[in-house]
Design a protein around this motif. Structure first.
Motif, PDB file in Angstrom:
ATOM      1  N   ASP A  47       0.759  -1.143   0.160  1.00 22.34           N
ATOM      2  CA  ASP A  47      -0.075   0.094   0.120  1.00 22.34           C
ATOM      3  C   ASP A  47       0.988   1.225  -0.031  1.00 22.34           C
ATOM      4  O   ASP A  47       1.391   1.681   1.160  1.00 22.34           O
ATOM      5  N   GLU A  48       1.128   1.780  -1.218  1.00 19.74           N
ATOM      6  CA  GLU A  48       2.181   2.873  -1.413  1.00 19.74           C
ATOM      7  C   GLU A  48       1.569   4.148  -1.678  1.00 19.74           C
ATOM      8  O   GLU A  48       0.312   4.074  -2.678  1.00 19.74           O
ATOM      9  N   GLY A  49       1.768   5.305  -1.387  1.00 16.03           N
ATOM     10  CA  GLY A  49       1.306   6.471  -2.011  1.00 16.03           C
ATOM     11  C   GLY A  49       0.567   7.286  -1.039  1.00 16.03           C
ATOM     12  O   GLY A  49       0.398   6.745   0.061  1.00 16.03           O
ATOM     13  N   GLY A  73       6.285   1.802  -8.451  1.00 16.78           N
ATOM     14  CA  GLY A  73       7.391   3.124  -8.367  1.00 16.78           C
ATOM     15  C   GLY A  73       6.921   4.179  -9.129  1.00 16.78           C
ATOM     16  O   GLY A  73       7.085   5.559  -8.660  1.00 16.78           O
ATOM     17  N   ALA A  74       6.376   4.045 -10.293  1.00 22.92           N
ATOM     18  CA  ALA A  74       6.235   4.967 -11.071  1.00 22.92           C
ATOM     19  C   ALA A  74       4.973   5.955 -10.849  1.00 22.92           C
ATOM     20  O   ALA A  74       4.946   7.057 -11.212  1.00 22.92           O
ATOM     21  N   LEU A  75       3.904   5.366 -10.111  1.00 22.10           N
ATOM     22  CA  LEU A  75       2.617   5.830  -9.874  1.00 22.10           C
ATOM     23  C   LEU A  75       2.492   6.396  -8.305  1.00 22.10           C
ATOM     24  O   LEU A  75       1.615   7.188  -8.125  1.00 22.10           O
ATOM     25  N   ARG A  76       3.280   5.715  -7.513  1.00 23.76           N
ATOM     26  CA  ARG A  76       3.156   6.206  -5.946  1.00 23.76           C
ATOM     27  C   ARG A  76       3.294   7.619  -5.565  1.00 23.76           C
ATOM     28  O   ARG A  76       2.786   8.003  -4.517  1.00 23.76           O
ATOM     29  N   GLY A  77       3.725   8.399  -6.316  1.00 23.56           N
ATOM     30  CA  GLY A  77       3.979   9.714  -6.074  1.00 23.56           C
ATOM     31  C   GLY A  77       2.882  10.470  -6.094  1.00 23.56           C
ATOM     32  O   GLY A  77       2.445  11.573  -5.296  1.00 23.56           O
TER      33      GLY A  77
END
Length: 306
Positions: free
Chosen positions: A30-32, A57-61
């Motif tokens: 569960d990232e971001g 990694g590409a979307l969690r920002g």
């Protein structure tokens, strides 16, 4: 190294989370941002959340990226008392989503994550915002799939093997040793980038299946197709119309030897006739391994534009 803490040499650095909402210990990432739109990534056979490592990694920002491991896969438990048919996986996902109260969900579905995710959409269309198929079939009901599946099976080495192995009693013997033959299984299904193959990558996919008992999920999914035990969700007409209004995107590796685009991609276009379809030349079934950057480059703008 313990697979629950192994980051696979930093390639999967995401903190493990667990819930027992589905009646077993289910692992998820569960990232971001907690208040971000949810991107729910669903893997298939015989993979786990590691498949989505670069997309996370590409979307969690910007987005809240949630990646559960299905029962019997990844870091989730493999309960011996459970079945592993499609409806069981849909039930598990439903309980998981309700327990975390996930809403405004974008489904990203690969392989059997497609039917599992579409099952969730059928039961809870109000929680779904967008649908993204990445080499993942999007069927509703047996009738929509039967003819296409038979045609696909005739040209798919994986499904040809499943049918013959089950009929001859060999299926368990092979799939219960996935810890040793994971590479041949993955290659039979199809990925094209052989430069991926190293000890870390093999450990990420193979260490999950250390004993025959660990392989019940992979065996169950394969056997379910061989004996026609999987039951695909059938929404009512109103729900189907609601789902068809969702923004949708398909990304398909054209070199997929397991789920051939000409046979299974029409399931998507029949439901979402106006949706964009991106075919990736030279990319195999495990397209998120072969072309993670290309896939992220298509998903990111789609999320922004919709």
């Amino acid at each position: 190294m313990d697979r629950f803490v192994d980051t696979f040499d930093g390639t999967y650095p995401y903190a493990p989370q667990f819930t027992e909402a589905a009646g077993f210990r289910m692992h998820y990432v569960d990232e971001g941002p907690r208040d971000g739109q949810v991107v729910l990534c669903l893997h298939g056979e015989p993979t786990w959340g590691f498949l989505f490592r670069q997309l996370i990694g590409a979307l969690r920002g910007t987005y809240r990226v949630v990646v559960p491991d299905q029962m019997g896969f990844g870091r989730s438990d493999t309960p011996s008392s459970r079945n592993y048919w499609l409806q069981d996986h849909i039930d598990n996902l439903e309980r998981f989503v309700l327990a975390l109260d996930l809403r405004d969900i974008t489904l990203v579905m690969h392989d059997f994550g497609g039917p599992v995710g579409m099952g969730l959409a059928s039961r809870h269309p109000d929680r779904i915002r967008r649908i993204i198929s990445v080499n993942g079939p999007t069927p509703f009901g047996q009738a929509t799939l039967a003819d296409r599946w038979r045609a696909n099976a005739k040209v798919s080495p994986w499904f040809q093997w499943i049918l013959s192995a089950e009929a001859e009693g060999r299926l368990d013997a092979v799939l219960s040793e996935l810890g040793f033959n994971i590479l041949s299984t993955l290659k039979l299904n199809g990925f094209e980038d052989n430069s991926l193959i190293n000890d870390t990558w093999l450990r990420a996919y193979g260490s999950r299946f250390a004993t025959p008992a660990d392989c019940a999920g992979a065996i169950g999914w394969a056997r379910g197709f061989a004996i026609d035990a999987h039951r695909f969700e059938v929404p009512d007409a109103a729900t189907r119309r609601t789902i068809a209004t969702k923004p949708a995107l398909a990304i398909w590796g054209s070199a997929d030897r397991t789920l051939h685009a000409q046979h299974l991609l029409p399931l998507f276009s029949e439901l979402f006739p106006q949706a964009a379809i991106h075919k990736l030349a030279g990319v195999g079934h495990y397209s998120l391994e072969d072309a993670p950057e290309a896939i992220a480059a298509r998903i990111g703008p789609f999320l922004e534009q919709t």
